[in-house]
Design a protein around this motif. Structure first.
Motif, short mmCIF file in Angstrom:
data_model
loop_
_atom_site.label_atom_id
_atom_site.label_comp_id
_atom_site.label_asym_id
_atom_site.label_seq_id
_atom_site.Cartn_x
_atom_site.Cartn_y
_atom_site.Cartn_z
N PRO A 117 15.49 0.93 -8.39
CA PRO A 117 14.37 0.10 -8.87
C PRO A 117 13.06 0.36 -8.11
N PHE A 118 13.19 0.90 -6.90
CA PHE A 118 11.99 1.11 -6.09
C PHE A 118 11.40 2.52 -6.25
N ALA A 119 12.04 3.35 -7.06
CA ALA A 119 11.61 4.74 -7.20
C ALA A 119 10.17 4.83 -7.71
N GLY A 120 9.85 3.97 -8.68
CA GLY A 120 8.50 3.99 -9.23
C GLY A 120 7.46 3.63 -8.19
N ALA A 121 7.78 2.62 -7.37
CA ALA A 121 6.84 2.20 -6.32
C ALA A 121 6.63 3.33 -5.31
N PRO B 263 0.99 9.27 -3.09
CA PRO B 263 -0.37 9.83 -3.01
C PRO B 263 -1.21 9.15 -1.93
N VAL B 264 -1.01 7.83 -1.79
CA VAL B 264 -1.76 7.09 -0.76
C VAL B 264 -1.36 7.60 0.62
N TYR B 265 -0.06 7.81 0.80
CA TYR B 265 0.44 8.32 2.09
C TYR B 265 -0.13 9.71 2.37
N LEU B 266 -0.21 10.54 1.33
CA LEU B 266 -0.73 11.90 1.49
C LEU B 266 -2.19 11.87 1.92
#
Length: 218
Positions: A17-21, A27-30
């Protein structure tokens, strides 16, 4: 009929369920990772953070001629340059300027046992491995990376410390080499052409130009 073990344990299914999150966050982490590697604290020439007490390299290393290794004791034998413990500072300041406001942080540190929270000026990204011992032991002077620290009232970054800057030196280290005994001498001047001296030192120490990134990236 034989059954095959699933490639992943059952609890992994709970993460679905958390895969989408995770896809949204990546991208934010990158962006954060790229910013951290190129942040002002690691690349900006002129970066000069305010320290918890006004320590002057101009006074200590310049006017008094204190050798870098008195405070930064590990530069010759370890990968990092140690920040001196309060006890080293108090070797002098228990009698010199012992009651001044400028040394209050030292007295507090000595009483509480808590280190003075110095702010690092020359801070490489975590993925870069830089070995002070390897450079100092081959004759790379402090000035080559840190500039004339003996003239700085407040320490500032004078080189980009970028990968390109490091590689330029690794391709042609001769101009930055000096006799090992003079690595901390801020006033050292060669008695022969700097490039000729550097090339002679390279030959004597078996130093070869290198751009092997694995030397710094571990």
């Amino acid at each position: 009929m034989a059954t095959t073990e699933p490639p992943f344990p059952q609890w992994v299914n709970r993460l679905r369920p958390f895969a989408g999150a995770l896809l949204l966050i990546s991208p934010v982490y990158l962006v954060f990772l790229v910013y951290a590697a190129g942040s002002p604290e690691t690349t900006d020439v002129g970066y000069s953070p305010r320290q918890p007490l006004p320590y002057s390299h101009q006074t200590h290393a310049g006017k008094m001629g204190l050798d870098c290794r008195y405070c930064h004791t590990t530069v010759e034998g370890a990968a990092f340059a140690a920040v001196p413990p309060t006890s080293v500072c108090m070797n002098c300041h228990k009698t010199i300027a012992s009651e001044k406001d400028t040394t209050e942080a030292l007295r507090t540190s000595m009483k509480t046992g808590k280190s003075v929270p110095w702010v690092r000026v020359h801070d490489l990204p975590d993925y870069v491995y830089f070995d002070h011992r390897a450079h100092v032991g081959r004759g790379v002077g402090c000035v080559s990376c840190h500039g004339r620290i003996d003239g700085m009232e407040q320490v500032r970054q004078v080189k980009t410390l970028s990968m390109g800057w490091c590689l330029d030196c690794h391709r042609d280290p001769a101009p930055n080499l000096r006799p090992v005994a003079s690595v901390t001498d801020m006033n050292w001047m060669p008695n022969e052409d700097l490039r000729v001296l550097g090339q002679r030192l390279m030959k004597e120490k078996g130093i070869a130009p290198s751009t092997d990134c694995s030397t710094c990236h571990r």
